[in-house]
Design a protein around this motif. Sequence first.
Motif, PDB file in Angstrom:
ATOM      1  N   ILE A   1     -22.832  17.109  37.903  1.00 62.01           N
ATOM      2  CA  ILE A   1     -23.005  18.561  37.794  1.00 62.01           C
ATOM      3  C   ILE A   1     -23.447  18.820  36.350  1.00 62.01           C
ATOM      4  O   ILE A   1     -22.726  18.437  35.424  1.00 62.01           O
TER       5      ILE A   1
ATOM      6  N   LEU B   1     -27.167  17.717  40.192  1.00 60.35           N
ATOM      7  CA  LEU B   1     -26.901  18.590  41.346  1.00 60.35           C
ATOM      8  C   LEU B   1     -28.029  19.592  41.582  1.00 60.35           C
ATOM      9  O   LEU B   1     -28.260  20.014  42.711  1.00 60.35           O
ATOM     10  N   ILE B   2     -28.733  19.953  40.520  1.00 60.30           N
ATOM     11  CA  ILE B   2     -29.798  20.956  40.661  1.00 60.30           C
ATOM     12  C   ILE B   2     -30.821  20.503  41.708  1.00 60.30           C
ATOM     13  O   ILE B   2     -31.206  21.272  42.578  1.00 60.30           O
TER      14      ILE B   2
ATOM     15  N   VAL C   1     -17.850  23.579  43.068  1.00 62.19           N
ATOM     16  CA  VAL C   1     -19.269  23.689  42.708  1.00 62.19           C
ATOM     17  C   VAL C   1     -20.125  22.852  43.674  1.00 62.19           C
ATOM     18  O   VAL C   1     -21.141  23.315  44.194  1.00 62.19           O
ATOM     19  N   VAL C   2     -19.688  21.630  43.934  1.00 62.68           N
ATOM     20  CA  VAL C   2     -20.473  20.747  44.821  1.00 62.68           C
ATOM     21  C   VAL C   2     -20.514  21.314  46.244  1.00 62.68           C
ATOM     22  O   VAL C   2     -21.578  21.355  46.879  1.00 62.68           O
TER      23      VAL C   2
ATOM     24  N   LYS D   1     -27.581  25.341  49.795  1.00 62.27           N
ATOM     25  CA  LYS D   1     -28.819  24.641  50.184  1.00 62.27           C
ATOM     26  C   LYS D   1     -28.962  24.578  51.699  1.00 62.27           C
ATOM     27  O   LYS D   1     -30.072  24.669  52.228  1.00 62.27           O
TER      28      LYS D   1
ATOM     29  N   HIS E   1     -28.363  17.075  49.600  1.00 59.77           N
ATOM     30  CA  HIS E   1     -27.105  16.589  50.169  1.00 59.77           C
ATOM     31  C   HIS E   1     -27.375  15.822  51.459  1.00 59.77           C
ATOM     32  O   HIS E   1     -28.126  16.292  52.311  1.00 59.77           O
TER      33      HIS E   1
ATOM     34  N   TYR F   1     -20.050  24.432  47.202  1.00 55.87           N
ATOM     35  CA  TYR F   1     -20.838  25.661  47.251  1.00 55.87           C
ATOM     36  C   TYR F   1     -22.332  25.332  47.241  1.00 55.87           C
ATOM     37  O   TYR F   1     -23.119  25.925  47.993  1.00 55.87           O
ATOM     38  N   ASP F   2     -22.719  24.370  46.404  1.00 56.56           N
ATOM     39  CA  ASP F   2     -24.132  23.977  46.323  1.00 56.56           C
ATOM     40  C   ASP F   2     -24.613  23.476  47.687  1.00 56.56           C
ATOM     41  O   ASP F   2     -25.718  23.795  48.127  1.00 56.56           O
ATOM     42  N   ARG F   3     -23.764  22.695  48.352  1.00 52.30           N
ATOM     43  CA  ARG F   3     -24.130  22.201  49.688  1.00 52.30           C
ATOM     44  C   ARG F   3     -24.328  23.382  50.643  1.00 52.30           C
ATOM     45  O   ARG F   3     -25.320  23.452  51.360  1.00 52.30           O
TER      46      ARG F   3
END
Length: 198
Positions: free
Chosen positions: A149, A115-116, A163-164, A171, A120, A166-168
């Motif tokens: 993750i 994920l880092i 988590v996924v 970014k 996406h 939020y990461d989207r």
Amino acid sequence: MSAGVLRGFDGPTQLDNLGDPTKAVGKAPAVALIDPRYGHNVGNALRACACFGIEQLWWTGNRVQLDSWKGERLPREERMKGYKNVQMFNYDRFFDKFKDVTPVAVELRPGTESLIEFEHPENPLYIFGPEDGSIPRHLNNLCHRLLVIPSHNCLNLAAAVNVVLYDRRAKRVRAGLEENLSIGELLKEHRGPILSNS
Ligand SMILES: C[S@@+](CC[C@H](N)C(=O)[O-])C[C@H]1O[C@@H](n2cnc3c(N)ncnc32)[C@H](O)[C@@H]1O
């Protein structure tokens, strides 16, 4: 749309956004949970979708179902308006409902992207496995991207969804694709308790 009750979830327990999957058209970005075991995880995945602007939550299997609506109106419902923007579908053949989509299997497996560094896709369908298992191989094989993750231990299902998503969001905000909400806007939108600095 029909209505239902999700047990064991601290959000609105009365939900009227359960859609008829036979009439639904899949709309990415979306989240799909494979045969989830616990209602609270479906509820908290719904909450994550509402918080991060995902309009559809699909889940398969019959271990989590919405009970028929009993008609009570819960006081919390009003301040949880955001949930209504998310359509929910309990449907095993969810893949058939999507045309233009990039399925992303979120799972700890060999050959996954971290994920880092993950970029996406524009039209993701994020697929998560059950609490007591993993995404079945036939579904995994249909996925265009495999995502992990990098956590020291396996996350709770709903936590992984958060988590996924939020990461989207993070970014997309950094790339100028989404607006960064100001603290003023956040305070206006959040209907829960507001902490003061004093
Ligand atoms: C609690 S985990 C499943 C547990 C694990 N498969 C097992 O058998 O013990 C539920 C789901 O959350 C997601 N998940 C949890 N932690 C993850 C991680 N670190 N990377 C990717 N997905 C994760 C996956 O979709 C997984 O199928």
